[in-house]
Write a protein that holds these residues in place. Structure first.
Motif, short mmCIF file in Angstrom:
data_model
loop_
_atom_site.label_atom_id
_atom_site.label_comp_id
_atom_site.label_asym_id
_atom_site.label_seq_id
_atom_site.Cartn_x
_atom_site.Cartn_y
_atom_site.Cartn_z
N GLU A 152 -57.03 11.67 2.63
CA GLU A 152 -57.30 12.14 3.98
C GLU A 152 -58.24 13.35 4.08
OE1 GLU A 152 -53.40 13.15 5.37
OE2 GLU A 152 -53.36 15.00 4.22
N GLU A 153 -58.59 13.94 2.96
CA GLU A 153 -59.39 15.17 3.05
C GLU A 153 -60.69 14.94 3.82
OE1 GLU A 153 -59.96 18.93 0.02
OE2 GLU A 153 -59.85 16.91 -0.78
N LYS A 154 -61.02 15.91 4.65
CA LYS A 154 -62.23 15.77 5.48
C LYS A 154 -63.47 15.72 4.59
CE LYS A 154 -61.74 17.31 10.16
NZ LYS A 154 -61.62 18.43 11.03
N HIS A 155 -64.35 14.83 4.89
CA HIS A 155 -65.62 14.64 4.18
C HIS A 155 -65.46 14.17 2.74
CE1 HIS A 155 -67.08 16.48 7.71
NE2 HIS A 155 -66.57 17.68 7.43
N LYS A 156 -64.31 14.43 2.14
CA LYS A 156 -64.18 14.08 0.72
C LYS A 156 -63.20 12.94 0.48
CE LYS A 156 -64.20 18.74 -0.66
NZ LYS A 156 -63.38 19.66 -1.40
N GLY A 157 -62.32 12.73 1.44
CA GLY A 157 -61.26 11.74 1.24
C GLY A 157 -61.71 10.32 1.51
N ILE A 158 -60.89 9.37 1.08
CA ILE A 158 -61.25 7.94 1.18
C ILE A 158 -61.51 7.54 2.64
CG2 ILE A 158 -60.37 5.60 0.80
CD1 ILE A 158 -58.91 6.72 -1.67
N ILE A 159 -60.66 8.05 3.54
CA ILE A 159 -60.81 7.65 4.95
C ILE A 159 -62.13 8.17 5.51
CG2 ILE A 159 -59.83 7.97 7.27
CD1 ILE A 159 -57.08 7.72 6.00
N SER A 160 -62.47 9.39 5.16
CA SER A 160 -63.75 9.93 5.63
C SER A 160 -64.91 9.09 5.11
CB SER A 160 -63.92 11.37 5.15
OG SER A 160 -63.13 12.21 5.91
N ILE A 161 -64.82 8.71 3.86
CA ILE A 161 -65.89 7.91 3.25
C ILE A 161 -66.00 6.56 3.96
CG2 ILE A 161 -66.66 6.81 1.10
CD1 ILE A 161 -65.08 9.12 -0.35
N LEU A 162 -64.83 6.00 4.27
CA LEU A 162 -64.82 4.71 4.97
C LEU A 162 -65.47 4.84 6.35
CD1 LEU A 162 -63.77 1.76 4.99
CD2 LEU A 162 -61.66 2.61 6.00
N ASP A 163 -65.12 5.93 7.04
CA ASP A 163 -65.71 6.19 8.36
C ASP A 163 -67.23 6.26 8.27
OD1 ASP A 163 -63.27 6.25 9.40
OD2 ASP A 163 -63.20 8.38 9.92
N GLU A 164 -67.63 7.05 7.30
CA GLU A 164 -69.08 7.22 7.12
C GLU A 164 -69.77 5.89 6.90
OE1 GLU A 164 -70.37 9.98 4.05
OE2 GLU A 164 -68.98 11.45 4.92
N GLU A 165 -69.14 5.07 6.07
CA GLU A 165 -69.73 3.78 5.72
C GLU A 165 -69.79 2.87 6.93
OE1 GLU A 165 -71.27 1.96 2.89
OE2 GLU A 165 -71.64 4.11 2.99
N CYS A 166 -68.72 2.89 7.71
CA CYS A 166 -68.64 1.99 8.87
C CYS A 166 -69.62 2.40 9.95
CB CYS A 166 -67.24 1.98 9.46
SG CYS A 166 -66.08 1.11 8.44
N LEU A 167 -69.82 3.68 10.07
CA LEU A 167 -70.54 4.16 11.24
C LEU A 167 -72.01 4.53 10.95
CD1 LEU A 167 -67.63 6.29 12.66
CD2 LEU A 167 -68.33 4.03 13.40
N ARG A 168 -72.33 4.53 9.70
CA ARG A 168 -73.72 4.91 9.41
C ARG A 168 -74.65 3.76 9.80
NH1 ARG A 168 -75.78 2.34 4.96
NH2 ARG A 168 -74.23 1.61 3.46
#
Ligand code: ATP
Length: 952
Positions: free
Chosen positions: A438-454
């Motif tokens: 869950e860590e911001k910018h570093k955690g798996i969920i943040s990475i997933l968000d980035e990938e989905c929304l980029r």
């Protein structure tokens, strides 16, 4: 704990904290197994309850059981879910704070059942009013509705909750349940469109088809046959023996009306369910351009009817894939259809929860306390783990962290509060894994968000690469590329592996179709779908949150909710995969013990001290072990405990004394104390028994004495009253007597009536004993004046009676005597002296006897009785001897007084001198004295007779 101490020898230990080898998983399992075999499914770890699903009815959830646990100290009874519920409730009532009970475990472990039991416990034991009854019913009935829409048959559980649930029960200041609120998490939408072999879709589909009213089904365009619907046939088990869709349907219908669903609500709700089924039956085929076209228009017709969408628009949207206007290929068309079905169902479920919340809401704004029930999916590890498992396991990591933090915090706080030095506890802190996710910018969920929304094309593999790049060096993260030779084989190219606190889980990153179906759904005229898909969403230009972020955020707020409350924990364990009662699968359970973090929790609980108890409680329990503290200790409790443990012989390393509590480090120390207590109990019992018997005896004696005194007083009263009455009567009688005496001579009147009668009675009674007994008795009792006449009469009667009796008693002989006396009287009375003296002497008949001879002489001898022989017998000679003798005999009334003799007869000449008369026959009659001195009487021979008078 006290209950656990007493029962420890019976079936293992009731509290794992008391296990001597608390770090041994085997010892843990042994204890669990031992208890499970005896149907003891509950065991504590401190205040955490471990529950093993019995898969059978144990009869331990009756109202009677609820009453047993109501208000009783948590430690005093065997572990039970009611003890947890009651403890939370009591603390909430007394401290006026909020609580939550976290129920976790894997699918089929018994979480839902546990939360239902708790809800029932509150429903039965909490105070309520008629007004609140409706709230209570709604709270209870929200369950079947949520189960119908959110539960399904899976391979692991016939009634598996396919969503996470957090339910707040609100209580007013009196402790009555007045409202509630439900939060749902991550409903398993994929189940709407796909079920594994042996599994079912959500129960509501089958309930509707199986038992829905004919009219309703007709209106919805449904047939009562699940096998006709694509979304219901994949699992091939529409019918399950353990599920009764018919009766469940009835319960749901009833519940919906209790929960305040209007007819329109219900119509729309089932319209949505029918829409999903019709959607599932839409089929496509490829046209000449390779585009998907719908083959069966009838489904669209029904769709338009039950969740009115513009028929043409809906039709073309489904073919076009909704997101854009360009037509889809056949795979994407199916994908779009399923996405629509999932979205509809998912949001309808959220709508349903909100609707229930509306009916449970308490409008009263006064402050309320709450107990939250968190029934959340346990750790899940399948052969293929998708995004859903990732979310579930992340949730479990968060909850485990919460548990550790709260337990440690509580432990640390207690030590500080008690002034005991904090000793660091070695345990595994899973924060590191939570951060990884869950860590911001570093955690798996943040990475997933980035990938989905980029911008640009995001693929599953690009996401995996990003992960490797950003968290590849994390100790709990692994991909095939990062793994060593040995591990590599078990990880696919599209997988990544997380080393959770509970074990390793490999997740597959192959994603789902991401088509946006909102535009078409916003057009729906079905009230529910319209509410769920607001056109506003379409206009929102902000980047939408990914599902992962939404879930993370909901988890963060859940954790916030929980952190503000006092925790209780229930860990449910599934004993075997076959849902079999009595089967304890060691491997399966060991695995759960591990991932439920039970050993961790036990370690934390036991890191410091195994047992802690307030001085008062400890002293009260064990004071009999020390003469100084038994039976009463008059100093402070802490001093008492100090004295007590000194006497028992605790070593310094075995305990610590806090401000208000004693802390004992090892269970064995406590057990030794408990054993000594058990032993001393027998002695105590005898003494207590003796004392008690004495008390009973005394009490009985006092009771009896009191009763005797009462009786005595009563009896004395009775006697006194009797005596007074008697005296009164006597006085009255005497008074009457005196009055009577004074008036005795007056004619009978009330004044003298009694007296006179008494006198008469007394006289007559006395007279009875003094009546004359003989005619000569002239005595007669003198009569009182009133009875003179009567007395005279009585006297006469009496005399007459005596005379009669006398006369009757006179014999003929006596009569003759009397007659003789009468004659004598006539002759002699007053004429001759001595007559009077002779009257008393009866005339004797025997005094006269006559003798004469058998000859014809005229001689007769009258014999005079000897006693009066002054002179001798009289010898008479008479001419008429026969006449004379006969008359003499008649006179003497004695015919046999005459003896006729032959020859001679004797007679008395003078007293004592006898003479003899001899009779002979001769020529000449003569009388002479013969020579022999006899008087000789001669008669002529033929006619000579001698008569002799002889005395008899
Ligand atoms: N205390 C109990 N006594 C008797 N049977 C029980 C008990 N707890 C659970 N069961 C049985 O186990 C089954 C599964 O329990 P339950 O549905 O509560 O599991 P769950 O942990 O909620 O599963 P899921 O996570 O799949 O919803 C129940 O239907 C019931 O038959």
């Amino acid at each position: 704990m006290e209950g656990a101490l007493t029962a420890r020898d019976r079936v293992g230990v009731q509290d794992f904290v008391l296990l001597d080898s608390h770090t041994s998983e085997t010892a843990f399992l042994d204890n669990l197994r031992k208890r499970y075999r005896e149907n003891l499914i509950y065991t504590y770890i401190g205040t955490l309850l471990v529950s093993v699903n019995p898969y059978k009815e144990l009869g331990i959830y009756s109202v009677k059981q609820m009453e047993i646990y109501q208000g009783v100290n948590f430690f005093e009874l065997p572990p039970h879910i009611y003890a947890i519920a009651d403890n939370a409730y009591r603390v909430m009532c007394t401290e006026y704070n909020n609580h939550f009970i976290l129920i976790s475990g894997e699918s089929g472990a018994g979480k839902t059942e546990a939360s239902k039991k708790i809800l029932q416990y509150f429903a039965v034991t909490c105070p309520t009013t008629e007004q609140l009854q409706i709230v209570r019913d709604r709270l209870l009935l929200s369950n079947p509705v949520l189960e119908a829409f959110g539960n399904a048959k899976t391979l692991r559980n016939d009634n598996s909750s396919r969503f996470g649930k957090y339910m707040d029960i609100q209580f007013d200041f009196k402790g009555a349940p007045v409202g509630g609120h439900i939060l749902s998490y991550l409903i398993e939408k994929s189940r709407v469109v796909h079920q594994n072999q042996g599994e079912r879709n959500f129960h509501i589909f089958y309930q509707l088809l199986e038992s829905g009213e004919e009219d309703l089904l007709r209106w919805l365009g449904l047939e009562p046959a699940p096998q006709k619907y694509m979304y219901l046939i994949q699992g091939r088990c529409a019918k399950v023996s353990s599920i009764n869709d018919k009766s469940d349907w009835k319960t749901v219908r009833k519940a919906l009306s209790v929960i305040d669903f209007t007819d329109t609500n219900i119509e729309h709700l089932f319209g949505v369910i029918a829409s999903v089924l019709h959607l599932g039956n839409i089929q496509y085929e490829e046209d000449s351009n390779g585009h998907a076209i719908i083959t069966n228009g009838s489904q669209i017709k029904w769709l338009s009817k039950v969740s009115p969408l513009g028929r043409r628009s809906f039709h073309s949207d489904l073919e076009a894939g909704i997101e854009g206007t360009s037509p889809l290929n056949i795979d994407l068309a199916f994908c779009a259809r399923d996405a629509a079905a999932k979205a509809i169902y998912g949001r309808t479920f959220t709508w349903l929860v909100n609707k229930i919340n509306g009916s449970l809401a308490n409008k009263d704004l006064t402050r309320k306390t709450v107990i939250g029930l968190l029934d959340i999916y346990g750790f899940e590890v399948f052969d293929t783990n998708s995004f859903e498992q990732f979310c579930i396991n992340y949730c479990n990591e968060k909850l485990q962290q919460l548990l550790i933090e709260m337990t440690l915090k509580a432990e640390q706080e207690e030590y500080e509060l008690e002034g005991i030095e904090w000793e660091p506890i070695p345990y595994f802190n899973n924060k590191i894994i939570c951060d990884l996710v869950e860590e911001k910018h570093k955690g798996i969920i943040s990475i997933l968000d980035e990938e989905c929304l980029r911008p640009g094309e995001a693929t599953d593999l690009s996401f995996l690469e990003k992960l490797e790049e950003k968290v590849g060096d994390h100790a709990h993260f692994l991909t095939r590329k990062l793994a060593d030779q040995k591990t590599r084989k078990s990880i696919d190219w599209v997988d990544f592996r997380l080393l959770h606190y509970a074990g390793e889980v490999t997740y597959c990153v192959v994603g789902e179709c991401g088509l946006d179906n909102k535009p078409v759904l916003c057009k729906s005229k079905n009230g529910i779908i319209k509410e769920c898909f607001l056109p506003l969403e379409l206009d929102n230009r902000r980047r939408p949150e990914t599902v992962a972020t939404q879930f993370k955020n909901s988890l963060v707020s859940l954790i916030e909710i929980l952190m503000s409350k006092e925790p209780s924990y229930i860990r449910c364990i599934k004993p075997n995969e076959g849902k079999e009662p009595g089967k304890f699968d060691d491997v399966l359970i060991r695995h759960q013990v591990k991932y439920l973090g039970l050993m961790e929790h036990l370690r934390v609980r036991r890191a410091g001290f195994a047992y802690r108890r307030k001085y008062e409680v400890f002293l009260q329990r064990y004071k009999s072990l020390c003469p100084a503290t038994w039976p009463h200790w008059h100093g402070s409790a802490s001093e008492g405990v100090e004295r007590l443990i000194k006497h028992i012989g605790y070593k310094p390393e075995e305990y610590k004394l806090g401000r208000t509590k004693i802390f004992i480090r090892f269970p064995r120390t406590l057990f030794a104390t408990e054993d000594a207590f058990e032993y001393s109990k027998h002695l105590l019992v005898t003494r207590i028994q003796a004392k008690y018997k004495g008390c009973l005896g005394k009490r009985e004696y006092k009771k009896q004495r009191k009763a005797a005194i009462k009786l005595e007083a009563c009896w004395r009263g009775v006697l006194a009253r009797k005596e007074a009455k008697k005296r009164m009567w006597a006085v009255e009688t005497i008074r009457k007597f005196i009055k009577g005496f004074i008036n005795r001579k007056n004619p009978i009147c009330p004044e003298n009536d009694e007296f006179v009668r008494f006198v008469q009675y007394t006289y007559l009674t006395k007279l009875k004993d003094h009546v004359p007994k003989s005619v000569l008795d002239q005595n007669w009792l003198k009569a009182p004046a009133t009875l003179e006449e009567t007395s005279e009469l009585l006297k006469k009667i009496c005399m007459r009676n005596l005379v009669r009796k006398y006369c009757q008693g006179i014999t003929a002989e006596k009569k003759a005597q009397l007659q003789q006396k009468v004659i004598a009287s006539a002759i002699f009375r007053g004429k001759k002296d001595g007559y009077v003296q002779s009257i008393n002497q009866p005339f004797a008949d025997t005094r006269l006897s006559i003798s004469t001879s058998n000859l014809s002489d005229g001689l007769l001898v009258v014999h005079v009785p000897e006693d009066s022989k002054q002179k001798g017998d009289a010898i008479l000679h008479c001419e008429h001897i026969f006449e004379t003798v006969t008359k003499l005999c008649m006179l003497a009334n004695k015919q046999n007084a005459v003896s006729i003799v032959q020859g001679s007869l004797q007679f008395h000449v003078s007293p004592g001198k006898e003479g003899t008369i001899t009779f002979t026959s001769g020529q000449e009659p003569q009388i002479y004295k013969a020579k022999n001195g006899h008087l000789t009487v001669v008669r002529p021979s033929s006619r000579t007779r001698v008569l002799t008078f002889s005395q008899r």
